[in-house]
Motif scaffolding. Structure first.
Motif, PDB file in Angstrom:
ATOM      1  N   THR A   1     -21.299 -14.768   6.206  1.00  0.00           N
ATOM      2  CA  THR A   1     -21.707 -16.068   5.675  1.00  0.00           C
ATOM      3  C   THR A   1     -21.099 -16.381   4.308  1.00  0.00           C
ATOM      4  OG1 THR A   1     -23.699 -15.114   4.686  1.00  0.00           O
ATOM      5  CG2 THR A   1     -23.891 -16.076   6.917  1.00  0.00           C
TER       6      THR A   1
ATOM      7  N   ARG B   1     -23.147 -12.304  11.520  1.00  0.00           N
ATOM      8  CA  ARG B   1     -21.873 -12.926  11.166  1.00  0.00           C
ATOM      9  C   ARG B   1     -21.726 -13.027   9.645  1.00  0.00           C
ATOM     10  NH1 ARG B   1     -19.126 -12.019  15.487  1.00  0.00           N
ATOM     11  NH2 ARG B   1     -20.507 -10.300  15.236  1.00  0.00           N
TER      12      ARG B   1
ATOM     13  N   TYR C   1     -19.336  -5.458   9.386  1.00  0.00           N
ATOM     14  CA  TYR C   1     -20.763  -5.175   9.274  1.00  0.00           C
ATOM     15  C   TYR C   1     -21.014  -3.663   9.343  1.00  0.00           C
ATOM     16  CZ  TYR C   1     -25.784  -5.532   9.987  1.00  0.00           C
ATOM     17  OH  TYR C   1     -27.144  -5.417   9.850  1.00  0.00           O
TER      18      TYR C   1
ATOM     19  N   CYS D   1     -12.409  -8.492  12.213  1.00  0.00           N
ATOM     20  CA  CYS D   1     -13.541  -8.397  13.122  1.00  0.00           C
ATOM     21  C   CYS D   1     -14.855  -8.326  12.337  1.00  0.00           C
ATOM     22  CB  CYS D   1     -13.390  -7.165  13.999  1.00  0.00           C
ATOM     23  SG  CYS D   1     -14.823  -6.858  15.055  1.00  0.00           S
ATOM     24  N   PRO D   2     -15.745  -9.304  12.518  1.00  0.00           N
ATOM     25  CA  PRO D   2     -17.005  -9.279  11.764  1.00  0.00           C
ATOM     26  C   PRO D   2     -17.896  -8.105  12.142  1.00  0.00           C
ATOM     27  CG  PRO D   2     -17.037 -11.039  13.393  1.00  0.00           C
ATOM     28  CD  PRO D   2     -15.648 -10.472  13.392  1.00  0.00           C
ATOM     29  N   ASP D   3     -17.815  -7.633  13.377  1.00  0.00           N
ATOM     30  CA  ASP D   3     -18.615  -6.482  13.795  1.00  0.00           C
ATOM     31  C   ASP D   3     -18.210  -5.229  13.017  1.00  0.00           C
ATOM     32  OD1 ASP D   3     -19.939  -8.071  15.685  1.00  0.00           O
ATOM     33  OD2 ASP D   3     -18.456  -7.603  17.224  1.00  0.00           O
TER      34      ASP D   3
ATOM     35  N   PHE E   1     -23.850 -11.302   5.003  1.00  0.00           N
ATOM     36  CA  PHE E   1     -24.005 -11.548   6.427  1.00  0.00           C
ATOM     37  C   PHE E   1     -25.233 -12.412   6.711  1.00  0.00           C
ATOM     38  CE2 PHE E   1     -21.496  -7.757   6.002  1.00  0.00           C
ATOM     39  CZ  PHE E   1     -20.525  -7.902   6.974  1.00  0.00           C
ATOM     40  N   SER E   2     -25.309 -12.915   7.925  1.00  0.00           N
ATOM     41  CA  SER E   2     -26.352 -13.855   8.327  1.00  0.00           C
ATOM     42  C   SER E   2     -27.760 -13.254   8.351  1.00  0.00           C
ATOM     43  CB  SER E   2     -26.027 -14.451   9.706  1.00  0.00           C
ATOM     44  OG  SER E   2     -25.871 -13.431  10.661  1.00  0.00           O
TER      45      SER E   2
ATOM     46  N   ASP F   1     -16.811 -17.178  11.914  1.00  0.00           N
ATOM     47  CA  ASP F   1     -17.843 -16.488  11.125  1.00  0.00           C
ATOM     48  C   ASP F   1     -17.368 -15.133  10.619  1.00  0.00           C
ATOM     49  OD1 ASP F   1     -19.724 -18.580  11.418  1.00  0.00           O
ATOM     50  OD2 ASP F   1     -20.318 -17.785  13.369  1.00  0.00           O
ATOM     51  N   THR F   2     -16.164 -15.118  10.088  1.00  0.00           N
ATOM     52  CA  THR F   2     -15.610 -13.888   9.531  1.00  0.00           C
ATOM     53  C   THR F   2     -14.646 -14.225   8.407  1.00  0.00           C
ATOM     54  OG1 THR F   2     -14.702 -11.723  10.068  1.00  0.00           O
ATOM     55  CG2 THR F   2     -13.652 -13.649  11.127  1.00  0.00           C
TER      56      THR F   2
END
Length: 92
Positions: free
Chosen positions: A6, A4, A76, A71-73, A20-21, A60-61
């Protein structure tokens, strides 16, 4: 599930550094992605509005004041592609 978002930092123009996390971070250029979109994305065409990006702690985005989020995916995957190619990737 991908890590996610951060943290985010505006670097100039429509470029953002995203963390990211899992401690991965990278720079994405959002100009090409948002300039050809309308509706809720239109306020992001203005740099002053775009700079108001923040991390939504619930999703978380990335999020903007008009509640547009991404979209966080996909973010990433785009960062990983940037790292693999060594070239700045337009956020897709």
């Amino acid at each position: 599930m991908s890590p996610r978002v951060t943290d985010v930092r505006h670097l100039g123009d429509f470029r953002l550094e995203i963390a990211f996390s899992n401690d991965v971070s990278g720079v994405l250029d959002f100009g090409p992605r948002i300039m050809n979109r309308h509706g809720v994305f239109e306020p992001l065409h203005e740099l002053e509005f775009f700079r108001q990006v923040r991390v939504d702690s619930e999703a978380d985005t990335l999020c903007w004041p008009n509640n547009v989020d991404l979209c966080p995916d996909q973010l990433y995957r785009d960062v990983l592609q940037t790292q693999a190619t060594g070239q700045l990737v337009d956020a897709s």
